[in-house]
Design an enzyme around this catalytic site. Structure first.
Site, PDB file in Angstrom:
ATOM      1  N   GLY A   1       0.548  -1.243   0.001  1.00 48.92           N
ATOM      2  CA  GLY A   1       0.016   0.071  -0.066  1.00 48.92           C
ATOM      3  C   GLY A   1       0.795   1.273   0.086  1.00 48.92           C
TER       4      GLY A   1
ATOM      5  CB  CYS B   1       5.108  -3.799   0.203  1.00 49.93           C
ATOM      6  SG  CYS B   1       5.508  -2.046  -0.582  1.00 49.93           S
ATOM      7  CG  LEU B   2       1.732  -0.014   4.016  1.00 50.02           C
ATOM      8  CD1 LEU B   2       2.553   1.102   4.632  1.00 50.02           C
ATOM      9  CD2 LEU B   2       0.247   0.527   3.775  1.00 50.02           C
TER      10      LEU B   2
ATOM     11  CD  GLN C   1       7.124   0.282   4.711  1.00 43.79           C
ATOM     12  OE1 GLN C   1       5.882   0.940   4.884  1.00 43.79           O
ATOM     13  NE2 GLN C   1       7.957   0.256   3.741  1.00 43.79           N
TER      14      GLN C   1
ATOM     15  CG  HIS D   1       5.518  -5.859  -4.466  1.00 44.46           C
ATOM     16  ND1 HIS D   1       4.234  -5.591  -4.618  1.00 44.46           N
ATOM     17  CD2 HIS D   1       6.030  -4.830  -4.193  1.00 44.46           C
ATOM     18  CE1 HIS D   1       3.765  -4.438  -3.977  1.00 44.46           C
ATOM     19  NE2 HIS D   1       5.043  -3.752  -3.618  1.00 44.46           N
TER      20      HIS D   1
ATOM     21  CD  GLU E   1       3.272  -8.512  -6.009  1.00 48.85           C
ATOM     22  OE1 GLU E   1       3.240  -7.572  -6.363  1.00 48.85           O
ATOM     23  OE2 GLU E   1       3.915  -9.095  -4.979  1.00 48.85           O
TER      24      GLU E   1
END
Length: 383
Positions: free
Chosen positions: A241, A269-270, A273, A354, A356
């Protein structure tokens, strides 16, 4: 007789000026400007919610040669405010294309700019860091546009996940497409129930989770832990995000409660965090972030190197992890920032990149299977 191309002006907060031509929607937008080092994937970039509040400079010199098709979209709309290019391809050469990139930009109300020296612009962003900027096809006065750029809010402290998340929960049942038929794989009958927090989730993440054996149920970013636990999932996934992770306080509190309930969690990712913040760590904003499909990550335990797709402007502070129970599992191969974490006792995993790979390489796809195996070990610890 063809009409003259419409001029476009890009002005950065430091007063730097770049002039070119409009190849998308007309108008004026302010944003944080970042650069992306991938050769392909422009449609996935535009529809990645992680680019909310930003515009993207593509470092590869020609963009758009294979056109666009609806099946490639990573969400229901474009989130990037603009795309800056050295040259937009004058032709669309792929048989899969449904429209050109220029047509796609116009239809989705995204500003596009071509004729820019993206080498100079990228070097400026590397040297000075990500800049607030304004792109306009209507106003070309530098002082006016610079003032607007300087007045634009920073991403620091902004909970952009609240702007991109889904309005209501939903289930996802499509896996990755078959290499021969291109039909999406169906949900397995014995799929493991998984709750996915949507901080800006991409469709290819959900496809990978289904193909790995999960049954994703996607919930909004503000969903409290009690609602998640009431569904009795086998695990929780924290998505990618945009924005400042420290500002997503409802999710941080929810993840803290889920950890206390011994819920297995995988974040990217977000989400990575937010997991670190929930455990007592800290994050900070990077100079220009990581945006590209060719970033190496090194696994601490074995030295394995995966080439990864990355898109983030914040990162976990490794010095803040002492006492959290989290240990670093992966490092970024370019600047040695934290790229992966796991808990020494609890079933918690996260990565800053990522897995994916849309767009990008498939090297890190094994991380979905690794989390699946972790859940099997939690059920049968002596296996």
């Amino acid at each position: 007789m063809a009409s003259s191309p419409q001029p476009a002006t890009l002005v950065l907060e430091d007063g730097s000026v770049f002039r070119g031509f409009s190849v998308g929607a007309s108008g004026q937008r302010a944003f944080e400007l970042v650069f992306h080092t991938g050769m392909t994937g422009y449609q996935e970039i535009l529809t990645d919610p992680s680019y909310c509040g930003q515009a993207v400079v593509m470092t590869y010199p020609q963009i758009g040669n294979y056109g666009c098709q609806a099946a490639v979209d990573e969400s229901h709309r474009c989130w990037a405010g603009a795309m800056i290019m050295r040259e937009i391809s004058p032709c669309t050469s792929s048989w899969t294309a449904e429209e050109s990139l220029e047509e796609y930009l116009l239809r989705n109300d995204v500003l596009g700019m071509t004729g820019v020296d993206t080498r100079e612009l990228t070097l400026l962003l590397r040297n000075k860091g990500a800049q607030r900027a304004v792109l306009s096809t209507e106003v070309h006065d530098v002082a006016t546009l610079q003032a607007l750029a300087q007045a634009h809010p920073l991403l620091d402290g902004r909970n952009l996940a609240a702007e991109v998340t889904c309005a209501t929960p939903y289930d996802w049942d499509q896996g990755l497409p078959n290499a021969r038929s291109w039909q999406n794989a169906p949900l397995l009958e014995d799929a493991i129930p998984l709750v996915c927090y949507d901080f800006g989730i991409k469709r290819n993440i959900l496809r990978n989770l289904v193909s790995c054996g999960f049954a994703p149920h996607v919930v909004p970013a503000h969903t409290p832990a009690e609602e998640v636990l009431a569904r009795n999932p086998a695990a929780v996934f924290l998505s990618n995000g945009p924005g400042d992770p420290a500002a997503v306080t409802p999710a941080i509190e929810a993840v803290r409660s889920l950890v206390s309930a011994n819920m297995p969690i995988f974040g990217i990712c977000l989400g990575h965090q937010i997991l670190a913040l929930a455990m007592g760590g800290r994050t900070f904003k990077m100079k220009f972030g990581h945006h590209g499909a060719n970033h190496p990550v090194v696994e601490e335990a074995c030295g394995r190197i995966d080439i990864s797709s990355q898109n983030h402007g914040f990162v976990v502070d490794p010095e803040s992890l002492e006492g959290t129970g989290l240990m670093v599992t992966h490092w970024n191969g370019n600047d040695h920032t934290v790229a992966g974490l796991k808990h020494v006792e609890k079933p918690l995993l996260s990565v800053q990149y990522h897995p994916e790979g849309a767009p990008g390489p498939h090297d890190p796809e094994h991380l979905f299977r690794r989390f699946f195996r972790l859940l099997q070990q939690e059920k049968c610890p002596n296996r």
